[in-house]
Scaffold this motif. Structure first.
Motif, PDB file in Angstrom:
ATOM      1  N   TYR A 313       0.815  -1.216   0.000  1.00 22.38           N
ATOM      2  CA  TYR A 313       0.000   0.000   0.000  1.00 22.38           C
ATOM      3  C   TYR A 313       0.852   1.271   0.000  1.00 22.38           C
ATOM      4  O   TYR A 313       0.375   2.336  -0.376  1.00 22.38           O
ATOM      5  N   THR A 317      -0.322   4.622  -1.862  1.00 16.03           N
ATOM      6  CA  THR A 317      -0.997   5.621  -1.026  1.00 16.03           C
ATOM      7  C   THR A 317      -0.283   6.970  -1.151  1.00 16.03           C
ATOM      8  O   THR A 317      -0.914   8.027  -1.220  1.00 16.03           O
ATOM      9  N   VAL A 352      -8.254   7.982   5.047  1.00 15.66           N
ATOM     10  CA  VAL A 352      -8.024   6.872   4.108  1.00 15.66           C
ATOM     11  C   VAL A 352      -6.838   6.038   4.587  1.00 15.66           C
ATOM     12  O   VAL A 352      -6.882   4.805   4.583  1.00 15.66           O
ATOM     13  N   PHE A 353      -5.788   6.717   5.057  1.00 18.64           N
ATOM     14  CA  PHE A 353      -4.653   5.917   5.546  1.00 18.64           C
ATOM     15  C   PHE A 353      -5.009   5.187   6.835  1.00 18.64           C
ATOM     16  O   PHE A 353      -4.665   4.007   7.005  1.00 18.64           O
ATOM     17  N   SER A 355      -7.739   4.023   7.729  1.00 18.12           N
ATOM     18  CA  SER A 355      -8.522   2.851   7.352  1.00 18.12           C
ATOM     19  C   SER A 355      -7.639   1.796   6.668  1.00 18.12           C
ATOM     20  O   SER A 355      -7.795   0.597   6.920  1.00 18.12           O
ATOM     21  N   THR A 356      -6.721   2.231   5.819  1.00 21.19           N
ATOM     22  CA  THR A 356      -5.815   1.265   5.168  1.00 21.19           C
ATOM     23  C   THR A 356      -5.053   0.488   6.232  1.00 21.19           C
ATOM     24  O   THR A 356      -4.930  -0.739   6.170  1.00 21.19           O
ATOM     25  N   PHE A 360      -6.945  -3.082   6.499  1.00 27.39           N
ATOM     26  CA  PHE A 360      -6.254  -3.945   5.542  1.00 27.39           C
ATOM     27  C   PHE A 360      -4.933  -4.485   6.113  1.00 27.39           C
ATOM     28  O   PHE A 360      -4.690  -5.678   6.040  1.00 27.39           O
ATOM     29  N   PHE A 402     -10.816  -2.780  -1.321  1.00 32.95           N
ATOM     30  CA  PHE A 402      -9.879  -1.653  -1.210  1.00 32.95           C
ATOM     31  C   PHE A 402     -10.261  -0.619  -2.272  1.00 32.95           C
ATOM     32  O   PHE A 402      -9.885  -0.723  -3.428  1.00 32.95           O
ATOM     33  N   PRO A 404     -10.380   3.305  -1.918  1.00 31.58           N
ATOM     34  CA  PRO A 404     -10.304   4.561  -1.164  1.00 31.58           C
ATOM     35  C   PRO A 404     -11.287   5.590  -1.704  1.00 31.58           C
ATOM     36  O   PRO A 404     -11.392   5.766  -2.927  1.00 31.58           O
ATOM     37  N   ALA A 422     -10.626   3.807   3.257  1.00 27.61           N
ATOM     38  CA  ALA A 422     -10.058   2.964   2.197  1.00 27.61           C
ATOM     39  C   ALA A 422     -10.989   1.809   1.867  1.00 27.61           C
ATOM     40  O   ALA A 422     -10.812   1.117   0.866  1.00 27.61           O
ATOM     41  N   LYS A 423     -11.977   1.603   2.734  1.00 26.98           N
ATOM     42  CA  LYS A 423     -12.856   0.448   2.579  1.00 26.98           C
ATOM     43  C   LYS A 423     -14.105   0.868   1.823  1.00 26.98           C
ATOM     44  O   LYS A 423     -14.784   1.817   2.235  1.00 26.98           O
TER      45      LYS A 423
END
Ligand SMILES: Cc1cc2nc3c(=O)[nH]c(=O)nc-3n(C[C@H](O)[C@H](O)[C@H](O)COP(=O)(O)OP(=O)(O)OC[C@H]3O[C@@H](n4cnc5c(N)ncnc54)[C@H](O)[C@@H]3O)c2cc1C
Length: 530
Positions: A313, A317, A352-353, A355-356, A360, A402, A404, A422-423
């Motif tokens: 990622y 990202t 977003v990060f 969540s990543t 993930f 995935f 975003p 991100a989900k």
């Protein structure tokens, strides 16, 4: 360069993210100075897997062809992933992270090549842009800001040179130990996993022959019950001879006190020749900057977020950070970006990060840990095999999930109450805050070939429905291209006749018609808050 230098944007750090941002800004005519510590890209094959979305950036950055030409594994071979149980050559394996599964939702195919090759392509592209100046072999040593701008001190790495640069903004793309983050007073939140990792680069033609039984596979994740969910990870650097590998090793391991070749053979499950080329170490932790902006200072890429390379990622990202921030800085310098536009960078990219990292990366470690604890073929083969097959099917879901997006962003206009994450899930429908999927236009072009570099209004059907937006663009000074299309395919797929697309190919608004187009445009450009 003169001792006193003035530019619009200083970019500290010319790794992939700094270079990507320089292209984004340079193509928009923004004057910028990129300062990079090293004369040449460092020869460590890090961030290799480039997603479909990242390749869209390269398309718009005018570097897609050059990047694909630089790949080190021939196109015919394939760049798929595989997960194995126990050892690399063990009896159980399934396809993993097949990012090409979401190709219909992106304009470009995914790609894979060593990070230094990607950086070399970006360096060449940057050199073609007249508004971008680069200084390689210099370091940013200090910086400060006031209401009018930033002052950046830089020093020559292998010499006595010292310079001060003044700019409207500075962006730290200077990696996980970012001096810009530090000087901006931005703190970070860390989740230590208390794991010390080794990164090996080695040559082995025998390993290539051993893996011929898995055609088209270029990266391999080996799950072992003893490793508590942490991976042993093999990747091809080229086809046939060079590899990288990372795995947990005991704390205190050094280059000299550990048998790395034995580790490789244990992880593979057989003997094979190894010619070691590089041994390095990294700490497995997730670090998230608590802010991405402090006044005129910004951070992007690993400076803003660093994490283990699980799932590939990191570089992807970071490129999206560059694409998100680039058009916003350019809009401010052009005079049409509104007061809240720059704050939207953090509002969109940071969640977003988060969540990543949570949904993930950390989640995959936890899920693998539970699986390895609960299932063991030596204990109950049937239960293990059933769960293994289920996991193999689930690997596809992870790629689809995935997605975003910026639902609920202050500069996205929609009814959604969501938050950026991100989900998500890939769909063709044009949804406010989501990436626009490509579609064919009536004239045979793809929508992505018709988009402008600023905002674009896609207008399907009655051309007069775009009139309000045309007038609103003139009134607000927000640059807008209008693309009218009489074909039915895109209209049906997007589910709306009017779609306002941002400069970074995300949907700002979609609807049947607009009562107040000026208000939609103003909001999307940060000129008007909710
Ligand atoms: C072992 C390993 C494997 C990885 N594998 C993957 C993968 O498979 N997929 C993936 O997506 N990601 C992977 N990553 C992560 C990926 O490499 C990073 O996310 C990516 O490099 C981030 O790019 P960046 O430009 O933000 O930072 P960096 O690549 O760290 O670049 C920062 C740049 O800033 C320069 N710099 C630093 N300080 C200064 C200063 N004061 N002045 C001037 N210049 C400065 C540095 O020299 C460097 O060139 C991996 C990382 C590691 C460690």
């Amino acid at each position: 360069m003169s001792a006193l230098h003035v530019t619009d944007v200083v970019i500290a750090g010319g790794g992939p993210v700094g270079l990507g941002l320089a292209v984004e800004l340079g193509q928009r005519g923004v004057r910028c100075l990129l300062i990079e510590r090293y004369e040449n890209p460092q020869p460590i094959p890090r961030g290799q897997n480039l997603t479909n979305r990242t390749m869209e950036h390269f398309h718009f950055w005018g570097a897609e062809q050059a990047l694909r030409a630089a790949r080190t594994v021939p196109k015919e071979f394939g760049i798929g992933g595989m997960t194995s149980y126990g050892t690399l050559l063990g009896d159980y394996h399934y396809d993993w992270l097949q990012r090409e599964l979401v190709k219909p939702f992106y304009f470009t195919d995914n790609e894979r090549l060593p990070q230094y090759a990607t950086e070399a392509v970006l360096r060449e592209r940057v050199a073609q842009l007249p508004s971008v100046e680069t200084v390689f072999g210099w370091s940013v040593s200090d910086l400060s800001q006031d209401g009018d701008g930033v002052s950046v001190q830089m020093s020559e790495r292998a010499g006595p040179g010292r310079r001060t640069v003044h700019a409207a903004y500075a962006v730290g793309c200077d990696g996980s130990r970012s001096i810009v983050r530090d000087k901006a007073g931005i703190t970070e939140t860390r989740q230590d996993h208390d794991r010390f990792m080794v990164l090996l680069v080695f040559r082995s033609e025998q390993l290539h022959r051993l893996l011929e039984r898995f055609p088209g596979k270029s990266f391999f994740n080996v799950l072992h019950p003893d490793l508590n969910g942490y991976w042993q990870f093999f990747g091809r650097v080229d086809l046939g001879s060079t590899w990288f590998f990372h795995a947990p090793v005991p704390l205190g391991t050094t280059r000299d006190n550990f048998d790395f070749e034995a580790l490789l053979r244990r992880a593979t499950g057989t003997e094979f020749d190894v010619e070691m080329q590089h041994v390095g170490f990294w700490d497995l932790r997730i670090a998230t900057a608590d802010h991405y902006r402090s006044g005129r200072l910004f951070i992007a890429g690993d400076a803003a977020h660093s994490h283990p390379p699980y799932g590939g990622y990191g570089i992807n990202t970071g490129f999206e950070d560059a694409a998100n921030l680039g058009w916003k800085l350019a809009a401010m310098l052009d005079g049409w970006g509104g007061a809240s536009l720059l704050d939207s960078y953090e509002a969109e990219r940071r969640p977003v990060f988060v969540s990543t990292a949570r949904d993930f990366i950390a989640d995959s470690i936890e899920t693998d840990r539970e699986f390895l604890r609960d299932y063991d073929p030596a204990r109950d083969r049937a239960a293990f095999e059933a769960r293994w097959a289920e996991r193999g099917g689930g690997a596809k879901g992870e790629v689809n999930a995935f997605e975003p997006h910026y639902e609920g962003s202050p500069i996205v206009v929609g009814e959604t109450e969501g938050t950026p994450s991100a989900k998500g899930g890939h769909r063709f429908e044009a949804r406010a805050g989501h990436h626009l999927a490509p579609q064919k236009l009536g004239d045979g072009r793809n929508v992505f070939e018709a988009l402008g570099e600023d905002f674009t209004l896609l207008c399907f059907g009655n051309e007069t429905s775009a009139d309000g937006f045309r007038e609103a663009a003139a009134e607000t000074g927000i640059p807008l291209r209008i693309v009218s299309d009489g074909g039915m395919q895109a209209r049906e797929a997007y589910a709306f006749p009017l779609v306002l697309v941002r400069p970074d190919q995300f949907v700002a608004w979609a609807g049947l018609g607009a009562d107040d187009p000026a208000s939609i445009l103003r909001r999307a450009a940060g000129q008007q808050t909710i």
